[in-house]
Write a protein that holds these residues in place. Structure first.
Motif, PDB file in Angstrom:
ATOM      1  N   ARG A 165     -21.352 -18.312 -57.956  1.00 59.54           N
ATOM      2  CA  ARG A 165     -21.324 -16.849 -57.890  1.00 59.54           C
ATOM      3  C   ARG A 165     -20.379 -16.268 -58.933  1.00 59.54           C
ATOM      4  O   ARG A 165     -20.676 -15.244 -59.552  1.00 59.54           O
ATOM      5  N   CYS A 166     -19.255 -16.936 -59.131  1.00 61.26           N
ATOM      6  CA  CYS A 166     -18.280 -16.478 -60.127  1.00 61.26           C
ATOM      7  C   CYS A 166     -18.894 -16.534 -61.529  1.00 61.26           C
ATOM      8  O   CYS A 166     -18.764 -15.591 -62.309  1.00 61.26           O
ATOM      9  N   ALA A 167     -19.584 -17.631 -61.827  1.00 55.95           N
ATOM     10  CA  ALA A 167     -20.235 -17.776 -63.136  1.00 55.95           C
ATOM     11  C   ALA A 167     -21.302 -16.696 -63.316  1.00 55.95           C
ATOM     12  O   ALA A 167     -21.429 -16.102 -64.398  1.00 55.95           O
ATOM     13  N   ARG A 168     -22.064 -16.426 -62.267  1.00 58.95           N
ATOM     14  CA  ARG A 168     -23.093 -15.379 -62.339  1.00 58.95           C
ATOM     15  C   ARG A 168     -22.468 -14.026 -62.620  1.00 58.95           C
ATOM     16  O   ARG A 168     -22.954 -13.256 -63.460  1.00 58.95           O
ATOM     17  N   TRP A 169     -21.383 -13.713 -61.924  1.00 63.84           N
ATOM     18  CA  TRP A 169     -20.727 -12.413 -62.095  1.00 63.84           C
ATOM     19  C   TRP A 169     -20.173 -12.277 -63.513  1.00 63.84           C
ATOM     20  O   TRP A 169     -20.315 -11.228 -64.143  1.00 63.84           O
ATOM     21  N   LEU A 170     -19.564 -13.325 -64.026  1.00 66.18           N
ATOM     22  CA  LEU A 170     -18.991 -13.279 -65.370  1.00 66.18           C
ATOM     23  C   LEU A 170     -20.090 -13.118 -66.427  1.00 66.18           C
ATOM     24  O   LEU A 170     -19.904 -12.393 -67.408  1.00 66.18           O
ATOM     25  N   LEU A 171     -21.228 -13.757 -66.227  1.00 67.07           N
ATOM     26  CA  LEU A 171     -22.342 -13.620 -67.174  1.00 67.07           C
ATOM     27  C   LEU A 171     -22.876 -12.191 -67.174  1.00 67.07           C
ATOM     28  O   LEU A 171     -23.124 -11.605 -68.239  1.00 67.07           O
ATOM     29  N   ALA A 172     -23.058 -11.632 -65.982  1.00 69.31           N
ATOM     30  CA  ALA A 172     -23.555 -10.259 -65.881  1.00 69.31           C
ATOM     31  C   ALA A 172     -22.575  -9.283 -66.511  1.00 69.31           C
ATOM     32  O   ALA A 172     -22.973  -8.333 -67.203  1.00 69.31           O
ATOM     33  N   THR A 173     -21.292  -9.521 -66.304  1.00 68.59           N
ATOM     34  CA  THR A 173     -20.270  -8.648 -66.876  1.00 68.59           C
ATOM     35  C   THR A 173     -20.209  -8.806 -68.391  1.00 68.59           C
ATOM     36  O   THR A 173     -20.060  -7.830 -69.132  1.00 68.59           O
ATOM     37  N   HIS A 174     -20.354 -10.043 -68.854  1.00 64.54           N
ATOM     38  CA  HIS A 174     -20.363 -10.325 -70.292  1.00 64.54           C
ATOM     39  C   HIS A 174     -21.516  -9.588 -70.971  1.00 64.54           C
ATOM     40  O   HIS A 174     -21.351  -9.004 -72.055  1.00 64.54           O
ATOM     41  N   ASP A 175     -22.686  -9.588 -70.336  1.00 66.07           N
ATOM     42  CA  ASP A 175     -23.844  -8.872 -70.878  1.00 66.07           C
ATOM     43  C   ASP A 175     -23.526  -7.399 -71.076  1.00 66.07           C
ATOM     44  O   ASP A 175     -23.838  -6.806 -72.109  1.00 66.07           O
TER      45      ASP A 175
END
Length: 252
Positions: A165-175
């Motif tokens: 979930r943390c990786a998903r959130w960071l990817l979405a935020t990075h986008d």
């Protein structure tokens, strides 16, 4: 002309581009539809932690985040705990998207990554929807994409590990941030994931050990995007893929 918020608020970036460039949803509007909104758009500064509305508030203003600005929609429990339901950045809008008339907020909207946004009264937004079928269709499709993000988030919170979930959130935020360095504290990340700060610290330390990211004071730097994608659960691709299909003219 676009107005600027009172000097009592932190000033937005002076180099802020045209709203149709700064916010992708506004950029997807046709020239005729955008011209209806333009006189009513107000450039505002959104500092980190600013609450845009609370549960039960009547939503009078819609915000279009610009550039790196990001807002979280949070569900608040009786004991004051918060869990993020959705993340909104330059690809979308916050508040009064589909409602007409009385618009009570179900959750809390909080600025997670500071910056600027274009604000407009929901009454002017509603008038624009009524005056243009194409305008209304665009915002209805955006509401669909936002609902999909929330639905996928429910499944993600129930089925996937904190690391995924943390990786998903960071990817979405990075986008949405458009930068390898994300202005985000571990405390804020813990609140978004609904876990203890110590848990987030352990997860980010593990990701850092693998060379995927670097934690700085109040910031997270993405070092290996592809590696982070391999760690993230399927929810990231599911949400982004649905957004691309529903709103192909809006590039996250």
């Amino acid at each position: 002309m676009n107005k600027v918020i009172s000097a009592l608020e932190p000033k937005p970036e002076m180099s802020e581009p045209h709203p149709r460039v700064a916010n992708r949803l506004l950029g997807a509007l046709g020239s005729r539809d955008y011209a209806i909104l333009e006189p009513h758009l107000e450039l505002v500064a959104l500092p980190r932690g600013k609450v845009l509305f609370e549960p039960g508030d009547d939503v009078h203003t819609t915000y279009f985040p610009c550039r790196k600005t990001m807002v979280s929609l949070l569900i608040v429990t009786r004991d004051g705990r918060e869990v993020e339901a959705a993340t909104i950045g330059r690809e979308g809008a916050v508040g009064g998207i589909v409602s007409d008339g009385h618009k009570p907020a179900f959750g809390r909207a909080v600025v997670q990554v500071p910056g600027s946004a274009f604000a407009i009264s929901t009454s002017h937004l509603e008038a624009a929807k009524l005056g243009s079928t194409r305008f209304g269709d665009l915002f209805s499709r955006y509401a669909d994409a936002l609902l999909a993000q929330m639905m996928q988030g429910v499944a993600c919170n129930a089925l996937h590990s904190v690391e995924e979930r943390c990786a998903r959130w960071l990817l979405a935020t990075h986008d949405r941030a458009g930068d390898h360095i994300i202005q985000l504290t571990q405390e804020s990340l813990a609140e978004m994931l609904g876990v203890q700060r110590t848990t987030v610290s352990a997860v980010t330390s593990s990701l850092a050990t693998r060379g995927l990211l670097k934690t700085l004071r109040g910031r997270v730097q993405i070092l290996d995007r592809k590696g982070l994608e391999r760690v993230a659960c399927e929810c990231y691709e599911a949400v982004e893929g649905h957004f691309a299909r529903v709103l192909p003219e809006v590039d996250i």
